[in-house]
Design an enzyme around this catalytic site. Structure first.
Site, short mmCIF file in Angstrom:
data_model
loop_
_atom_site.label_atom_id
_atom_site.label_comp_id
_atom_site.label_asym_id
_atom_site.label_seq_id
_atom_site.Cartn_x
_atom_site.Cartn_y
_atom_site.Cartn_z
N LEU A 1 0.78 -1.26 -0.12
CA LEU A 1 0.00 0.13 0.00
C LEU A 1 0.85 1.38 -0.06
CD1 LEU A 1 -2.52 -1.15 2.69
CD2 LEU A 1 -3.17 -0.81 0.26
N HIS B 1 -0.27 -12.36 8.82
CA HIS B 1 1.14 -13.01 8.21
C HIS B 1 1.48 -14.41 8.76
CE1 HIS B 1 4.93 -12.67 6.00
NE2 HIS B 1 5.42 -12.95 7.25
N VAL C 1 7.18 -3.51 5.09
CA VAL C 1 6.59 -4.76 4.87
C VAL C 1 6.40 -5.63 5.96
CG1 VAL C 1 6.82 -6.86 3.42
CG2 VAL C 1 7.23 -4.62 2.45
C1 GRF Z 1 -2.01 -15.99 4.12
O1 GRF Z 1 -1.21 -17.35 4.47
C2 GRF Z 1 -1.77 -15.03 4.81
O2 GRF Z 1 -1.14 -14.79 5.96
C3 GRF Z 1 -0.79 -14.18 3.75
O3 GRF Z 1 -1.30 -14.76 2.56
C4 GRF Z 1 -2.11 -15.84 2.52
C5 GRF Z 1 -3.46 -15.69 1.95
O4 GRF Z 1 -4.33 -16.88 1.87
N1 GRF Z 1 -0.64 -12.97 3.79
P1 GRF Z 1 -5.57 -16.63 1.34
O5 GRF Z 1 -5.48 -15.97 0.18
O6 GRF Z 1 -6.50 -15.92 2.54
O7 GRF Z 1 -6.43 -18.00 1.22
#
Ligand code: GRF
Length: 199
Positions: free
Chosen positions: A100, A116, A151
């Site tokens: 962003l 994350h 990030v």
């Molecule tokens: C997840 O592991 C999240 O932590 C990361 O990207 C992945 C997204 O998975 N930021 P989804 O699209 O919600 O299935």
């Protein structure tokens, strides 16, 4: 001392780029339950599965592909305008793979959260689960944090560790990490909604 008062639901926008399993968890656990309303699902990738999930739940979608704008700042300005028009209180990044722009972050300052798949500050960025395994870690986990201009660097709201089992495949571990995400992210968003009741 805190007083419980009736409040309108927290109006949430979810930004997603891919599969949207975390979006699905938010829909299943929170959406329409009285405390949280997902009023918009937005993203940068036309055709992302997340949009199908939103449509199936009757949630309006909007896609902001970078190619349609002069630059990232212009794209994010358009996205911010949409979310303001939607009356969004909280922006949830759930697998949103674009960074962003600082202006967007400033506009929703303190009201953007991200999930994350690592125990931040370890393994920010891409392929976090794989990198933890390759480094020989015995545990990894999930972090939900505020978003700042870096990030995966914002202040941590909640974190849950998960042991890496000897002999398990990356796919098995990834599934277990996702299961934690699907619990932790809705728990945090639900808590933010309820915290508004505290006078
Ligand atoms: C997840 O592991 C999240 O932590 C990361 O990207 C992945 C997204 O998975 N930021 P989804 O699209 O919600 O299935």
């Amino acid at each position: 001392m805190s007083a419980k008062v009736d409040l309108a639901p927290l109006r949430v926008a979810v930004l997603a780029s891919g599969n949207g399993s975390n979006l699905q968890a938010l829909i299943d656990r929170l959406h329409g339950g009285g405390d949280v309303e997902i009023v918009r699902v937005a993203g940068d990738k036309p055709g992302a599965k997340a949009f199908e999930r939103a449509a199936a739940a009757g949630i309006p979608t909007a896609v902001f592909p970078l190619d349609d704008y002069a630059d990232r700042a212009a794209r994010d300005a358009a996205m911010a305008r949409q979310l303001r028009a939607d009356g969004v209180d909280l922006v949830v990044l759930a697998g949103y793979m674009a960074i962003l722009s600082p202006r967007f972050v400033a506009e929703f300052d303190g009201f953007i959260v991200n999930v994350h798949p690592s125990l931040l500050p370890k393994y920010p960025g891409l392929n976090a689960i794989e990198r933890a395994v390759e480094a020989g870690e015995q545990e990894t986990g999930v972090t939900v944090h505020h978003v700042d201009d870096g990030v995966d660097t914002g202040s941590i709201i909640a974190q849950e560790p998960l042991a890496i089992m000897p002999g398990e495949t990356l796919e098995e571990l990834t599934d277990r990490v996702h299961a934690v995400e699907h619990r932790l992210l809705p728990a945090v968003v639900g808590r933010i909604a309820l915290s508004r009741h505290e006078a």
